[in-house]
Design an enzyme around this catalytic site. Structure first.
Site, PDB file in Angstrom:
ATOM      1  N   GLU A  25      50.415  28.091 -63.594  1.00 39.24           N
ATOM      2  CA  GLU A  25      49.721  29.304 -63.581  1.00 39.24           C
ATOM      3  C   GLU A  25      49.144  29.486 -65.079  1.00 39.24           C
ATOM      4  O   GLU A  25      48.163  30.141 -65.082  1.00 39.24           O
ATOM      5  CB  GLU A  25      51.071  30.264 -63.348  1.00 39.24           C
TER       6      GLU A  25
ATOM      7  N   GLU B 231      58.864  25.963 -57.402  1.00 41.29           N
ATOM      8  CA  GLU B 231      59.547  27.205 -57.485  1.00 41.29           C
ATOM      9  C   GLU B 231      60.472  27.248 -56.281  1.00 41.29           C
ATOM     10  O   GLU B 231      61.838  27.620 -56.428  1.00 41.29           O
ATOM     11  CB  GLU B 231      59.015  28.574 -57.676  1.00 41.29           C
TER      12      GLU B 231
END
Length: 257
Positions: free
Chosen positions: A113, A133
């Site tokens: 990200e 995640e």
């Protein structure tokens, strides 16, 4: 001040280095705060014409430090950790100078990200890239389902986020996640060469081109539209007349020029 993130500025190029190699540059609250502070400093420095974002050691960034967020309450997670990261990553993505990520190693979760806040990504061949995640029962929280979709496409975001697949640099290149793959140890040199090329271009043109592309991706579109429009209007004789009339306490005589 912590030295877990460093900022160096030389010859019109700012280099932000994540410097927590013993933790694979995993981000904690202090590092996130420093990234935001450095983004502000860069935007305020008119001599900076390009930015390099890189890591120290064998990883670019392993994401958010689990020790930093693993024991947070639901409220602390959402309203603290995630919102703070969003604000900082938005600043990085919206910095005026073009940003080049020198991905010197793995970019996972928040690390990917972070890399996607850059305009150009150069990745070393040994790096692994992914959004793992969901393997922890968590989701990508720093715009992995938003900015990644806008910049890389929904197909790529779905593949990485839903499966947790960690891909090679070559696969990342094929998917359009990164723009260039270089040999191990070569990312910073390649990014520096790219930054020098960017810095040699017209700085105002580069700033405006980046803002227009960001607006096309719905990245801060409203502010960009008003910024560019205000710059344009400020050159008109009408503005000069309006300011002069205000200072002279008279009615302005606008000519529409």
């Amino acid at each position: 001040m912590s030295d877990s993130v460093r900022l160096d500025i030389a010859s019109g190029i700012a280099t932000i280095t994540l410097a927590r190699p013993e933790k694979l540059n995993a981000l904690d609250d202090v590092m996130v705060g420093l990234l935001g502070s450095f983004a502000d400093r860069i935007d305020a420095n008119r001599t900076v014409r390009a930015v390099i974002l890189t890591g120290e050691g064998k990883a670019f960034c392993a994401g958010g430090d689990i020790v930093a967020w693993g024991e947070l309450s639901a409220l602390e997670m959402g309203q603290g950790w995630v919102r703070s990261g969003h604000r900082v990553f938005d600043k990085l993505a919206r910095m005026k100078p073009p940003v080049i990520a020198a991905m010197n190693g793995h970019a996972l979760g928040g690390g990917l990200e972070l890399a996607v806040t850059a305009d150009i990504r150069i990745c070393e061949a040994q790096a692994k890239i992914g959004l793992p995640e969901s393997g922890l029962g968590m989701i990508p929280g720093w715009s992995g389902t938003q900015r990644l979709v806008k910049r890389l496409g929904g197909r790529v975001a779905r593949r990485l986020a839903l499966t947790g697949e960690v891909v090679t640099a070559e696969t990342a290149l094929a998917l359009g996640i990164v723009d260039q793959v270089v040999e191990k140890g070569g990312a910073l040199a390649a990014a520096t060469a790219m930054a020098e090329r960017v810095a040699a271009r017209g700085p105002v043109a580069n700033i405006i081109v980046k803002q227009l592309i960001n607006a096309a991706e719905d990245e801060d579109r409203a502010a960009i539209m008003e910024t560019l429009a205000s710059s344009l209007v400020s050159y008109t004789d009408d503005v000069k007349e309006g300011v002069a009339a205000f200072q002279e306490k008279r009615t302005p005589l606008y000519r529409g020029e």
